[in-house]
Each structure stands twice: as C-alpha cells, then as structure tokens.
Scaffold this motif. Structure first.
Motif, PDB file in Angstrom:
ATOM      1  N   PHE A 145      -3.842  -4.070   0.520  1.00 39.89           N
ATOM      2  CA  PHE A 145      -4.306  -4.066   1.910  1.00 39.89           C
ATOM      3  C   PHE A 145      -3.224  -4.471   2.902  1.00 39.89           C
ATOM      4  CE2 PHE A 145      -8.301  -5.027  -0.491  1.00 39.89           C
ATOM      5  CZ  PHE A 145      -8.845  -3.766  -0.334  1.00 39.89           C
ATOM      6  N   ILE A 169      -1.455  -6.325   7.977  1.00 37.51           N
ATOM      7  CA  ILE A 169      -2.709  -5.923   7.332  1.00 37.51           C
ATOM      8  C   ILE A 169      -3.060  -4.516   7.813  1.00 37.51           C
ATOM      9  CG2 ILE A 169      -5.159  -6.482   7.118  1.00 37.51           C
ATOM     10  CD1 ILE A 169      -4.346  -9.434   7.414  1.00 37.51           C
ATOM     11  N   ILE A 170      -3.461  -3.631   6.876  1.00 39.89           N
ATOM     12  CA  ILE A 170      -3.677  -2.227   7.225  1.00 39.89           C
ATOM     13  C   ILE A 170      -5.132  -1.872   7.516  1.00 39.89           C
ATOM     14  CG2 ILE A 170      -1.643  -1.464   5.973  1.00 39.89           C
ATOM     15  CD1 ILE A 170      -3.590  -0.457   3.761  1.00 39.89           C
ATOM     16  N   LYS A 171      -6.071  -2.803   7.273  1.00 36.34           N
ATOM     17  CA  LYS A 171      -7.472  -2.536   7.606  1.00 36.34           C
ATOM     18  C   LYS A 171      -8.178  -3.861   7.869  1.00 36.34           C
ATOM     19  CE  LYS A 171     -10.526  -2.212   3.957  1.00 36.34           C
ATOM     20  NZ  LYS A 171     -11.321  -1.497   3.000  1.00 36.34           N
ATOM     21  N   ASP A 172      -9.299  -3.810   8.585  1.00 36.74           N
ATOM     22  CA  ASP A 172     -10.058  -5.030   8.850  1.00 36.74           C
ATOM     23  C   ASP A 172     -10.583  -5.587   7.529  1.00 36.74           C
ATOM     24  OD1 ASP A 172      -9.612  -4.586  11.508  1.00 36.74           O
ATOM     25  OD2 ASP A 172     -11.673  -3.989  11.993  1.00 36.74           O
ATOM     26  N   LEU A 173     -10.414  -6.899   7.328  1.00 42.54           N
ATOM     27  CA  LEU A 173     -10.855  -7.545   6.097  1.00 42.54           C
ATOM     28  C   LEU A 173     -11.847  -8.650   6.422  1.00 42.54           C
ATOM     29  CD1 LEU A 173      -7.388  -7.961   4.305  1.00 42.54           C
ATOM     30  CD2 LEU A 173      -9.118  -6.214   3.858  1.00 42.54           C
ATOM     31  N   LYS A 174     -13.024  -8.599   5.789  1.00 40.38           N
ATOM     32  CA  LYS A 174     -14.008  -9.662   5.963  1.00 40.38           C
ATOM     33  C   LYS A 174     -13.553 -10.873   5.161  1.00 40.38           C
ATOM     34  CE  LYS A 174     -17.866  -6.530   6.592  1.00 40.38           C
ATOM     35  NZ  LYS A 174     -19.144  -6.049   6.043  1.00 40.38           N
ATOM     36  N   LYS A 186      -8.184  -8.778  11.457  1.00 42.33           N
ATOM     37  CA  LYS A 186      -8.085  -7.470  12.093  1.00 42.33           C
ATOM     38  C   LYS A 186      -6.890  -6.680  11.589  1.00 42.33           C
ATOM     39  CE  LYS A 186     -11.538  -8.079  14.859  1.00 42.33           C
ATOM     40  NZ  LYS A 186     -12.746  -7.310  14.673  1.00 42.33           N
ATOM     41  N   LYS A 187      -7.044  -5.371  11.618  1.00 42.24           N
ATOM     42  CA  LYS A 187      -5.963  -4.449  11.285  1.00 42.24           C
ATOM     43  C   LYS A 187      -4.777  -4.725  12.207  1.00 42.24           C
ATOM     44  CE  LYS A 187      -4.892   0.470  11.309  1.00 42.24           C
ATOM     45  NZ  LYS A 187      -5.421   1.815  11.527  1.00 42.24           N
ATOM     46  N   SER A 229       0.814  -1.222   0.000  1.00 45.73           N
ATOM     47  CA  SER A 229       0.000   0.000   0.000  1.00 45.73           C
ATOM     48  C   SER A 229       0.844   1.267   0.000  1.00 45.73           C
ATOM     49  CB  SER A 229      -0.929   0.002   1.206  1.00 45.73           C
ATOM     50  OG  SER A 229      -0.163  -0.044   2.396  1.00 45.73           O
ATOM     51  N   LYS A 270       1.088  -3.784   4.319  1.00 45.32           N
ATOM     52  CA  LYS A 270       2.306  -2.983   4.248  1.00 45.32           C
ATOM     53  C   LYS A 270       3.468  -3.828   4.728  1.00 45.32           C
ATOM     54  CE  LYS A 270       2.381  -0.585   8.653  1.00 45.32           C
ATOM     55  NZ  LYS A 270       2.353   0.685   9.351  1.00 45.32           N
TER      56      LYS A 270
END
Length: 113
Positions: free
Chosen positions: A109, A62-67, A76-77, A49, A111
């Motif tokens: 999504f 992971i930089i954001k919550d992903l379903k 989770k982030k 990202s 980094k």
C-alpha cells in the motif's frame, strides 16, 4: 589484494583472515565466508507497490486510503511517511506518522518517493 568484508557485528574494516576464519581485531568476532554468503541470501527484501526495493530510512507515500482500527479517521492517499524501518512479518514496515503516531504498514500500500 583481496578486499575482505567488514565485520558483521561492529562493521570494522580491519578484518583479517586466519585459515578459514575471518576475525575482527576490534570486537574479536569470528566468522567464515560461507556464513557471510548465507546471511546475504537471508537478508529481508521488501518491495513497494511498483516493485521498487525498499530500505531502512526511505520515505514512502500511501497509495490508497487506509482504515485504522481504533482511530477516528483513515490514513489518506498521498500521506508521506519518512524514515521507515523494515521488519519481518505481514505488516513489514514500522513507521511514525504525524497525527497518528507509531504504525505498521503493508508494503503493498505504499510507493517509494
């Protein structure tokens, strides 16, 4: 003395030149310098990202919550993912995440750590 590239098949350093061919004495693979330069251009480049280039074996977060389809909870982030493997396609990262198992992620999504 010109440094010849390692064999693309077995990575042997003992390659030699015969007219316009490069030859590996260990696995008998033959190729040309032109094909070597084409392979370098076609190599997969995946960026995170922030625009950092990712490589096989890197660790990312992971930089954001992903379903996750079929899972009871989301990723989770801040979840750390170790030893990623780059693949060609829309989801260009293969990995194993503790508690989830084998996953495919999009590089946008994550980094690099």
């Amino acid at each position: 003395m010109i440094k010849l590239p390692n064999c693309p098949k077995c990575n042997s350093e003992y390659t030699y030149e015969d007219e316009n061919l490069l030859i590996c004495p260990e696995c008998a693979h033959e190729w040309t310098l032109e094909s070597e330069s084409q392979n370098d251009e076609e190599q997969l480049v995946v960026k995170d990202s922030n625009g950092n280039i990712l490589n096989d074996g890197d660790s990312v977060t992971i930089i954001k919550d992903l379903k996750v389809k079929g899972a009871s909870s989301a990723l989770k982030k801040g979840t750390k993912v170790k030893n990623i493997r780059l693949v060609d396609g829309d989801h260009n990262i293969d990995c194993k995440i503790d508690g989830f198992g084998a996953m495919q992620l999009k590089s946008e999504f994550v980094k690099k750590l």
